[in-house]
Design a protein around this motif. Structure first.
Motif, PDB file in Angstrom:
ATOM      1  N   SER A 128     -52.629 -49.654 -48.742  1.00 52.38           N
ATOM      2  CA  SER A 128     -51.686 -50.545 -49.431  1.00 52.38           C
ATOM      3  C   SER A 128     -52.343 -51.253 -50.616  1.00 52.38           C
ATOM      4  CB  SER A 128     -51.121 -51.581 -48.443  1.00 52.38           C
ATOM      5  OG  SER A 128     -52.184 -52.332 -47.848  1.00 52.38           O
ATOM      6  N   PHE A 129     -53.618 -51.583 -50.486  1.00 59.06           N
ATOM      7  CA  PHE A 129     -54.342 -52.225 -51.583  1.00 59.06           C
ATOM      8  C   PHE A 129     -54.446 -51.269 -52.774  1.00 59.06           C
ATOM      9  CE2 PHE A 129     -58.053 -53.553 -53.962  1.00 59.06           C
ATOM     10  CZ  PHE A 129     -58.017 -54.932 -53.931  1.00 59.06           C
ATOM     11  N   SER A 130     -54.818 -50.033 -52.502  1.00 62.18           N
ATOM     12  CA  SER A 130     -54.975 -49.042 -53.563  1.00 62.18           C
ATOM     13  C   SER A 130     -53.634 -48.699 -54.203  1.00 62.18           C
ATOM     14  CB  SER A 130     -55.625 -47.770 -53.001  1.00 62.18           C
ATOM     15  OG  SER A 130     -56.865 -48.066 -52.407  1.00 62.18           O
ATOM     16  N   VAL A 131     -52.602 -48.538 -53.386  1.00 59.85           N
ATOM     17  CA  VAL A 131     -51.273 -48.211 -53.917  1.00 59.85           C
ATOM     18  C   VAL A 131     -50.792 -49.309 -54.861  1.00 59.85           C
ATOM     19  CG1 VAL A 131     -48.844 -47.925 -53.288  1.00 59.85           C
ATOM     20  CG2 VAL A 131     -50.618 -46.735 -51.982  1.00 59.85           C
ATOM     21  N   ALA A 132     -51.064 -50.561 -54.509  1.00 58.29           N
ATOM     22  CA  ALA A 132     -50.655 -51.680 -55.373  1.00 58.29           C
ATOM     23  C   ALA A 132     -51.343 -51.571 -56.743  1.00 58.29           C
ATOM     24  CB  ALA A 132     -50.992 -53.006 -54.711  1.00 58.29           C
ATOM     25  N   LEU A 133     -52.608 -51.165 -56.759  1.00 60.42           N
ATOM     26  CA  LEU A 133     -53.320 -51.008 -58.036  1.00 60.42           C
ATOM     27  C   LEU A 133     -52.763 -49.841 -58.844  1.00 60.42           C
ATOM     28  CD1 LEU A 133     -57.012 -51.610 -56.881  1.00 60.42           C
ATOM     29  CD2 LEU A 133     -55.601 -53.128 -58.282  1.00 60.42           C
ATOM     30  N   TRP A 134     -52.511 -48.699 -58.195  1.00 60.50           N
ATOM     31  CA  TRP A 134     -51.932 -47.552 -58.900  1.00 60.50           C
ATOM     32  C   TRP A 134     -50.571 -47.909 -59.492  1.00 60.50           C
ATOM     33  CZ3 TRP A 134     -54.845 -43.794 -60.368  1.00 60.50           C
ATOM     34  CH2 TRP A 134     -55.892 -43.309 -59.589  1.00 60.50           C
ATOM     35  N   LYS A 135     -49.763 -48.628 -58.732  1.00 63.76           N
ATOM     36  CA  LYS A 135     -48.424 -48.997 -59.211  1.00 63.76           C
ATOM     37  C   LYS A 135     -48.509 -49.920 -60.424  1.00 63.76           C
ATOM     38  CE  LYS A 135     -45.679 -48.479 -54.985  1.00 63.76           C
ATOM     39  NZ  LYS A 135     -44.865 -49.200 -53.961  1.00 63.76           N
ATOM     40  N   GLN A 136     -49.413 -50.900 -60.376  1.00 66.47           N
ATOM     41  CA  GLN A 136     -49.534 -51.818 -61.511  1.00 66.47           C
ATOM     42  C   GLN A 136     -50.013 -51.080 -62.757  1.00 66.47           C
ATOM     43  OE1 GLN A 136     -51.155 -55.738 -61.272  1.00 66.47           O
ATOM     44  NE2 GLN A 136     -50.839 -55.901 -59.064  1.00 66.47           N
ATOM     45  N   PHE A 137     -50.943 -50.150 -62.584  1.00 61.99           N
ATOM     46  CA  PHE A 137     -51.414 -49.381 -63.736  1.00 61.99           C
ATOM     47  C   PHE A 137     -50.272 -48.555 -64.328  1.00 61.99           C
ATOM     48  CE2 PHE A 137     -53.106 -45.368 -65.425  1.00 61.99           C
ATOM     49  CZ  PHE A 137     -53.866 -45.862 -66.471  1.00 61.99           C
ATOM     50  N   MET A 138     -49.514 -47.889 -63.501  1.00 57.10           N
ATOM     51  CA  MET A 138     -48.437 -47.031 -64.000  1.00 57.10           C
ATOM     52  C   MET A 138     -47.280 -47.831 -64.565  1.00 57.10           C
ATOM     53  SD  MET A 138     -48.557 -43.981 -61.173  1.00 57.10           S
ATOM     54  CE  MET A 138     -50.102 -43.064 -60.977  1.00 57.10           C
ATOM     55  N   ILE A 143     -43.958 -45.841 -65.817  1.00 61.11           N
ATOM     56  CA  ILE A 143     -43.883 -44.685 -64.927  1.00 61.11           C
ATOM     57  C   ILE A 143     -43.932 -45.171 -63.482  1.00 61.11           C
ATOM     58  CG2 ILE A 143     -45.115 -42.617 -64.152  1.00 61.11           C
ATOM     59  CD1 ILE A 143     -45.952 -42.150 -67.021  1.00 61.11           C
ATOM     60  N   LEU A 144     -43.091 -44.564 -62.647  1.00 61.77           N
ATOM     61  CA  LEU A 144     -43.025 -44.934 -61.239  1.00 61.77           C
ATOM     62  C   LEU A 144     -44.102 -44.193 -60.447  1.00 61.77           C
ATOM     63  CD1 LEU A 144     -39.150 -44.910 -60.662  1.00 61.77           C
ATOM     64  CD2 LEU A 144     -40.637 -46.882 -61.091  1.00 61.77           C
ATOM     65  N   TRP A 145     -44.573 -44.847 -59.401  1.00 62.54           N
ATOM     66  CA  TRP A 145     -45.594 -44.274 -58.526  1.00 62.54           C
ATOM     67  C   TRP A 145     -45.062 -43.035 -57.818  1.00 62.54           C
ATOM     68  CZ3 TRP A 145     -50.356 -43.510 -57.294  1.00 62.54           C
ATOM     69  CH2 TRP A 145     -50.764 -43.272 -55.994  1.00 62.54           C
ATOM     70  N   LEU A 146     -45.876 -42.004 -57.745  1.00 59.15           N
ATOM     71  CA  LEU A 146     -45.464 -40.719 -57.189  1.00 59.15           C
ATOM     72  C   LEU A 146     -45.479 -40.694 -55.670  1.00 59.15           C
ATOM     73  CD1 LEU A 146     -44.955 -37.595 -57.448  1.00 59.15           C
ATOM     74  CD2 LEU A 146     -47.431 -37.327 -57.569  1.00 59.15           C
ATOM     75  N   ASP A 147     -46.345 -41.466 -55.034  1.00 57.96           N
ATOM     76  CA  ASP A 147     -46.594 -41.404 -53.599  1.00 57.96           C
ATOM     77  C   ASP A 147     -47.076 -40.014 -53.205  1.00 57.96           C
ATOM     78  OD1 ASP A 147     -46.851 -42.334 -51.041  1.00 57.96           O
ATOM     79  OD2 ASP A 147     -44.758 -42.010 -50.503  1.00 57.96           O
ATOM     80  N   ILE A 159     -51.676 -35.061 -65.065  1.00 51.09           N
ATOM     81  CA  ILE A 159     -51.802 -34.149 -66.204  1.00 51.09           C
ATOM     82  C   ILE A 159     -50.426 -33.843 -66.792  1.00 51.09           C
ATOM     83  CG2 ILE A 159     -52.387 -31.780 -66.858  1.00 51.09           C
ATOM     84  CD1 ILE A 159     -54.805 -33.517 -66.641  1.00 51.09           C
ATOM     85  N   ARG A 160     -49.446 -33.614 -65.953  1.00 55.33           N
ATOM     86  CA  ARG A 160     -48.085 -33.328 -66.455  1.00 55.33           C
ATOM     87  C   ARG A 160     -47.512 -34.539 -67.179  1.00 55.33           C
ATOM     88  NH1 ARG A 160     -47.572 -30.869 -61.279  1.00 55.33           N
ATOM     89  NH2 ARG A 160     -46.360 -32.656 -60.515  1.00 55.33           N
ATOM     90  N   LYS A 161     -47.722 -35.734 -66.638  1.00 56.55           N
ATOM     91  CA  LYS A 161     -47.224 -36.940 -67.298  1.00 56.55           C
ATOM     92  C   LYS A 161     -47.936 -37.186 -68.623  1.00 56.55           C
ATOM     93  CE  LYS A 161     -44.064 -38.334 -64.449  1.00 56.55           C
ATOM     94  NZ  LYS A 161     -42.646 -38.393 -64.881  1.00 56.55           N
ATOM     95  N   ARG A 162     -49.196 -36.810 -68.680  1.00 60.82           N
ATOM     96  CA  ARG A 162     -49.979 -37.009 -69.906  1.00 60.82           C
ATOM     97  C   ARG A 162     -49.346 -36.284 -71.093  1.00 60.82           C
ATOM     98  NH1 ARG A 162     -54.218 -34.279 -72.521  1.00 60.82           N
ATOM     99  NH2 ARG A 162     -55.776 -35.672 -73.470  1.00 60.82           N
ATOM    100  N   SER A 166     -47.028 -40.920 -75.270  1.00 59.17           N
ATOM    101  CA  SER A 166     -47.538 -41.059 -76.640  1.00 59.17           C
ATOM    102  C   SER A 166     -48.962 -41.591 -76.644  1.00 59.17           C
ATOM    103  CB  SER A 166     -46.627 -42.002 -77.446  1.00 59.17           C
ATOM    104  OG  SER A 166     -46.553 -43.271 -76.816  1.00 59.17           O
ATOM    105  N   VAL A 167     -49.359 -42.298 -75.592  1.00 57.31           N
ATOM    106  CA  VAL A 167     -50.733 -42.820 -75.473  1.00 57.31           C
ATOM    107  C   VAL A 167     -51.436 -42.028 -74.369  1.00 57.31           C
ATOM    108  CG1 VAL A 167     -50.494 -45.117 -76.447  1.00 57.31           C
ATOM    109  CG2 VAL A 167     -49.708 -44.701 -74.130  1.00 57.31           C
ATOM    110  N   LYS A 168     -51.963 -40.878 -74.711  1.00 49.97           N
ATOM    111  CA  LYS A 168     -52.513 -39.969 -73.716  1.00 49.97           C
ATOM    112  C   LYS A 168     -53.877 -40.420 -73.190  1.00 49.97           C
ATOM    113  CE  LYS A 168     -50.214 -36.065 -75.989  1.00 49.97           C
ATOM    114  NZ  LYS A 168     -49.085 -36.059 -75.048  1.00 49.97           N
ATOM    115  N   ASP A 169     -54.751 -40.894 -74.090  1.00 53.38           N
ATOM    116  CA  ASP A 169     -56.115 -41.203 -73.677  1.00 53.38           C
ATOM    117  C   ASP A 169     -56.199 -42.368 -72.692  1.00 53.38           C
ATOM    118  OD1 ASP A 169     -57.102 -39.106 -75.130  1.00 53.38           O
ATOM    119  OD2 ASP A 169     -57.508 -40.302 -76.917  1.00 53.38           O
ATOM    120  N   PRO A 170     -55.516 -43.488 -72.931  1.00 54.78           N
ATOM    121  CA  PRO A 170     -55.579 -44.563 -71.930  1.00 54.78           C
ATOM    122  C   PRO A 170     -55.043 -44.129 -70.572  1.00 54.78           C
ATOM    123  CG  PRO A 170     -54.732 -45.392 -74.010  1.00 54.78           C
ATOM    124  CD  PRO A 170     -54.785 -43.908 -74.142  1.00 54.78           C
ATOM    125  N   TRP A 171     -54.003 -43.316 -70.582  1.00 57.25           N
ATOM    126  CA  TRP A 171     -53.462 -42.811 -69.321  1.00 57.25           C
ATOM    127  C   TRP A 171     -54.497 -41.928 -68.616  1.00 57.25           C
ATOM    128  CZ3 TRP A 171     -49.507 -43.223 -65.945  1.00 57.25           C
ATOM    129  CH2 TRP A 171     -49.270 -42.157 -65.075  1.00 57.25           C
TER     130      TRP A 171
END
Length: 221
Positions: A128-138, A143-147, A159-162, A166-171
């Protein structure tokens, strides 16, 4: 003279000299004669100049590029993050389940959520801690979290979302940066360090991404 040549060829090539000599003769070519000095050209580079880099490319074993290549080998990442990203994608991170598989028994518990045993997929994907970080980043990219079921699925999805962002490198660098901060927070807690909140760790993630010297104005909130 013929007998002498035959004797030498028999000595060098054995009983197969009668087969090899015609083949060698067929390889003889006439070199053109020009009134200029000879020059050496290295075939390993387009310029003809020798370099250790080009010679290494000639002799090294080349493997096909893996699909997660853009997520790990980004110039915006630090050398330490390169190494961590490679270890991450090859499951070389010493989580409790990987250590146990090597024959070392452990009493395991996730140091981030405290609710489950620690495994590679749990700590990076389902905790749950890690998922919260992934969600905030996305959320920063809308973009919504994939689970996902595992990290490999997350990398392919990233890679597909990249391709559509328009901002590929930060992603791209975020994939390693988020996972790296998850692992560092786990290590801090495992070795009696301070326990930081999700918001605190996410601030560190944003700083790490911005250290990549991207133009992030209006992109990272």
């Amino acid at each position: 003279m013929h007998s002498a040549l035959g004797g030498v060829s028999c000595f060098i090539f054995g009983p197969y000299h009668f087969m090899l000599l015609p083949c060698l003769a067929a390889k003889l070519i006439r070199l053109p004669q020009f009134d200029m000095d000879d020059q050496c050209f290295w075939s390993g580079s387009s310029s003809g100049a020798f370099s250790t880099f080009s010679s290494w490319n000639e002799i090294r074993r080349r493997n096909p590029k893996v699909p997660w290549f853009p997520l790990v080998w980004s110039k915006a990442l630090q050398l330490r993050q390169f190494v961590f990203g490679w270890r991450l994608m090859h499951k070389k991170i010493p989580t409790d389940d990987i250590i146990s598989h090597k024959g070392i028994p452990l009493v395991s518990k996730c140091n981030l959520c405290g609710l489950d045993v620690e495994s590679f997929n749990h700590i990076f994907i389902s905790c749950s801690f890690s998922v919260a970080l992934w969600k905030q980043f996305m959320d920063c990219f809308g973009i919504l979290w994939l689970d996902p079921s595992d990290l490999h699925q997350l990398s392919l999805w990233s890679i597909r979302k990249r391709r559509i962002l328009s901002v590929k490198d930060p992603w791209s660098v975020g994939f390693v940066v988020v996972a790296d901060n998850i692992w560092r927070e786990r290590n801090e807690r495992r070795h009696d360090g301070p326990s930081r909140s999700v918001s605190h760790v996410f601030e560190k993630i944003k700083c790490d991404v911005q250290d990549g010297k991207f133009n992030l104005q209006g992109m990272i909130k």
